[in-house]
Motif scaffolding. Structure first.
Motif, short mmCIF file in Angstrom:
data_model
loop_
_atom_site.label_atom_id
_atom_site.label_comp_id
_atom_site.label_asym_id
_atom_site.label_seq_id
_atom_site.Cartn_x
_atom_site.Cartn_y
_atom_site.Cartn_z
N VAL B 74 -12.38 34.50 7.96
CA VAL B 74 -11.14 33.84 8.37
C VAL B 74 -9.98 34.73 7.97
O VAL B 74 -9.89 35.15 6.81
N LEU B 75 -9.10 35.02 8.92
CA LEU B 75 -7.90 35.79 8.59
C LEU B 75 -6.71 34.83 8.57
O LEU B 75 -6.42 34.17 9.57
N ILE B 76 -6.05 34.76 7.43
CA ILE B 76 -4.81 33.99 7.32
C ILE B 76 -3.65 34.94 7.46
O ILE B 76 -3.59 35.97 6.77
N CYS B 77 -2.73 34.62 8.36
CA CYS B 77 -1.54 35.47 8.56
C CYS B 77 -0.35 34.77 7.92
O CYS B 77 -0.08 33.60 8.20
N HIS B 78 0.35 35.49 7.06
CA HIS B 78 1.44 34.84 6.31
C HIS B 78 2.77 34.90 7.07
O HIS B 78 2.94 35.68 8.01
N ALA B 79 3.70 34.06 6.63
CA ALA B 79 5.00 33.93 7.28
C ALA B 79 5.97 34.99 6.73
O ALA B 79 5.63 35.80 5.87
N LEU B 80 7.19 34.94 7.23
CA LEU B 80 8.23 35.94 6.97
C LEU B 80 8.28 36.40 5.51
O LEU B 80 8.22 37.59 5.22
N GLU B 100 -2.71 26.55 -0.83
CA GLU B 100 -3.79 25.86 -1.55
C GLU B 100 -4.02 24.46 -1.01
O GLU B 100 -5.08 23.87 -1.21
N THR B 101 -3.01 23.91 -0.32
CA THR B 101 -3.19 22.60 0.31
C THR B 101 -4.28 22.65 1.37
O THR B 101 -4.97 21.66 1.60
N LEU B 102 -4.42 23.79 2.03
CA LEU B 102 -5.29 23.89 3.21
C LEU B 102 -6.57 24.69 2.91
O LEU B 102 -7.57 24.54 3.62
N VAL B 103 -6.51 25.55 1.90
CA VAL B 103 -7.59 26.51 1.67
C VAL B 103 -8.16 26.33 0.27
O VAL B 103 -7.41 26.30 -0.71
N GLY B 106 -14.03 22.90 -0.35
CA GLY B 106 -13.97 21.56 0.22
C GLY B 106 -12.73 21.28 1.05
O GLY B 106 -12.62 20.22 1.67
N LYS B 107 -11.79 22.23 1.08
CA LYS B 107 -10.58 22.06 1.91
C LYS B 107 -10.90 22.39 3.36
O LYS B 107 -11.98 22.92 3.66
N PRO B 108 -9.97 22.09 4.30
CA PRO B 108 -10.25 22.38 5.71
C PRO B 108 -10.70 23.84 5.93
O PRO B 108 -11.65 24.08 6.67
N ILE B 109 -10.03 24.78 5.28
CA ILE B 109 -10.55 26.15 5.26
C ILE B 109 -11.34 26.29 3.97
O ILE B 109 -10.80 26.60 2.91
N ASP B 110 -12.64 26.03 4.11
CA ASP B 110 -13.50 25.81 2.95
C ASP B 110 -14.00 27.15 2.42
O ASP B 110 -14.83 27.82 3.06
N THR B 111 -13.54 27.52 1.24
CA THR B 111 -13.95 28.82 0.68
C THR B 111 -15.40 28.81 0.20
O THR B 111 -15.93 29.85 -0.16
N ASP B 112 -16.04 27.64 0.21
CA ASP B 112 -17.49 27.61 -0.04
C ASP B 112 -18.28 28.00 1.21
O ASP B 112 -19.47 28.33 1.12
#
Lengths: 403, 403
Positions: B74-80, B100-103, B106-112
């Protein structure tokens, strides 16, 4: 916010009243083309801060003729960076008067029928006393030594001008944006002096977002080393960059996203391709830079600080126990409230809040939301629906007043 | 805007390719806590301006484990003004990771389940090469000598990083605001490398109004004498005031009028009555000043100029003959487009334009408009409807990919 003068402050004022020393002759009149009403130390302006301003002067312009009954006077209240040149060529910019669309012979505010007055607000820089004026106590420009001005202070000064001109009642009090705040303040403070009131594109209080935008502009000015803690006139510098940035930011809030898209979109400025630089590639950038540059030629940076602050402090409900309706209780003034659909600085919800308050005290009020994509500045532009609403309301009010 | 590299420029690139001189060792790594991928003069970054960047480095962070099939990246692209610290305590601010809210486990972007990568964009200042880095040709910081960066340049650099990490395909590419622009650019430029794409609170082009706000911020920075024509690092100065003003103005656009009203309203700061001064009387003023001050501690002024410019230049349709759908023709990527009702920087209409373009080429697309009063920044905040939309989309995509 409790900005009511305390009895102590009031009596303090009276104690300080002394015979005029006529030292106001030393005050600068940055607009020698306007008539000026001078108020000596015997006629101080009592201000919400508890301070007094004396001597002071008000620069103004008129059009039309006051009738024998003195019943046809119209007071136009100008906006933040406006001035008294409402219906004639501006002496500095050489542009047409800022409300020639609405005011003139045969126009909704018909100068063949009405005596129209517009005065530069206290705290501004177009001939009325403000922070760029000389402080008679020091012989130097006031700068930040000028007392903070409120919308109510502006209105009190205007009332003193009307007294001077021998005008007790206004047939109509009208203005947009900061001018609309003054209209609301007039109707609340001097209800018996206002027959009809037309606040346009305004609100009974300044929102958190609007305060925020103003604060950014002030910080831009104060960040400019040439501002010199407000003493730039003495230092011989000018915070042109800071004031320019403030104006650029504010200007965006006067327009609307659809208007900017229609007018500029992503069109490039005189170029077929982007320059891959920080040049003004886009037309919108070039336009904004021009707005900043032309503004600093005509406006005083400290006056900009003071007038934005006056708008921020405005909260008519707060002055009446938090209940806006109380600001208008017992009023016999007839109102016409106008908003514009694309105005996001003073959205229609702000106008509706005024209308609801007037309804609550059974004041006669008409409300028109004008469909326009021109944003807040629509009140200054060619908006036929604004003109026809104004004409209808003013003509009916004139009939009711026997004019 | 035609930002396609010409054949000449491309071949010029190849001519310039020389063996790595390893002089990138001299480049500053402003974030020593992040792994850094180094690209030598034999691996230049070809940029839309026609220029090349070599050597350069990309700082990044990862979480989770790449599976044996290398299919769960998964590639997360950061904002300005974001960075690579998406899911762990920030080394400078000591605040939690910005997503950290999303990733996380057990989060939607599950690092497990997924191997998550986020890299600091080229042109920024958190460890990747940007205007604050040393120019190996001069031994001094690039300043305005750094080539203009586009969103596509950022994406090209990210693709080189993925190549270096041995990752051919992304299971998911996701980001908000400027990060969403990168997601769209990824899906358009490398459709075969993106299985699922989730652009959030973004647009396929920057509007005139958004360009205008950015231009005000840039002018605020450039108006600061300490900016020194971009050479402040050499001069030993810091344009903190200009950058602070820029941030204050931008910050307003990240919120919403209702959120500002709810959070601050017209409440006074630690005072029962206004001070009749230019102090931060209102809480919103104090808050904005703090936002400006804290930002200048963590961000480079020239990087702010470059990244705002990259957003201004972004217009995916313009790169495809003015037809946005052409940017996605033939794409097999599955999309989930998210907007927020109170986001006026990238309003829902911008997201709808993306959805319509995807519909026009029959690309699989889900669209969710999240009801929120938090404005543009909602994508960074606690928005359960965002989380559930993300979880549903990502879980379905994982099933489709056999993860």
């Amino acid at each position: 916010m409790d900005t009511t003068l305390t009895p102590d402050a009031e009596s303090g004022l009276r104690d300080e009243a002394k015979p005029s020393r006529r030292d106001y002759d030393a005050l600068p009149a940055s607009d020698p083309k306007s008539p000026v009403a001078l108020f000596g130390t015997d006629e101080p302006l009592a201000m919400d801060s508890g301070l007094t301003l004396a001597p002071f002067q008000i620069a103004y312009q008129t059009a039309g003729t006051l009738n024998a009954e003195r019943s046809n006077a119209v007071l136009i209240c100008h906006a933040l960076t406006g001035d008294q040149h409402f219906a004639h060529t501006h002496p500095v910019t050489k542009k047409p008067g800022w409300w020639e669309t609405l005011v003139g012979p045969g126009k909704p505010i018909d100068t063949d029928r009405y005596f129209v007055i517009c005065s530069n607000v206290i705290g501004s820089c177009m001939g009325s006393t403000g922070p760029a004026s000389l402080d008679p106590a020091t012989g130097r420009p006031y700068g930040l030594g000028f007392p903070l001005v409120t919308i109510r202070d502006m209105v009190r000064a205007q009332a003193m001008l009307l007294d001077r001109l021998g005008i007790r009642d206004l047939f109509l009090c009208i203005g947009g944006s900061m001018g609309g705040m003054q209209v609301l303040q007039w109707a609340s403070l001097f209800p018996e002096r206002v027959f009809a009131a037309m606040p346009i594109a305004t609100g009974a209080r300044h929102s958190a977002q609007n305060i925020a935008f103003h604060e950014v502009g002030r910080q831009a000015i104060m960040a400019d080393p040439a501002w010199a803690d407000g003493r730039y006139l003495e230092e011989g510098t000018r915070p042109a960059k800071g004031l320019g940035v403030a104006r650029m930011g504010a200007h965006i809030t006067y327009l609307s996203e659809p208007a900017l898209h229609r007018k500029f979109g992503r069109r490039l400025q005189n170029r077929a391709a982007p320059t891959f630089s920080f040049n003004a590639d886009f037309q919108i950038e070039s336009y904004l830079r021009y707005q900043g540059l032309s503004f600093v030629e005509r406006f005083d940076a400290n006056a900009y600080l003071y007038l934005t602050r006056a708008m921020d402090y405005f909260d008519l409900a707060e002055d009446h126990g938090g209940v806006l309706a109380e600001a208008f209780r017992g009023s016999k003034t007839r109102f016409c409230v106008i908003s514009f659909t694309s105005d996001w600085l003073f959205p229609t919800a702000d106008s509706r809040a005024i209308v609801h308050a007037l309804n609550a005290v059974a004041a006669p009020v008409a409300f028109v939301e004008v469909e326009s994509d021109k944003g807040h500045d629509a009140f200054l532009l060619d908006e036929p629906a604004l003109f026809s609403a104004a004409r209808g309301f003013i003509d009916a009010a004139a009939r009711a007043r026997g004019l």
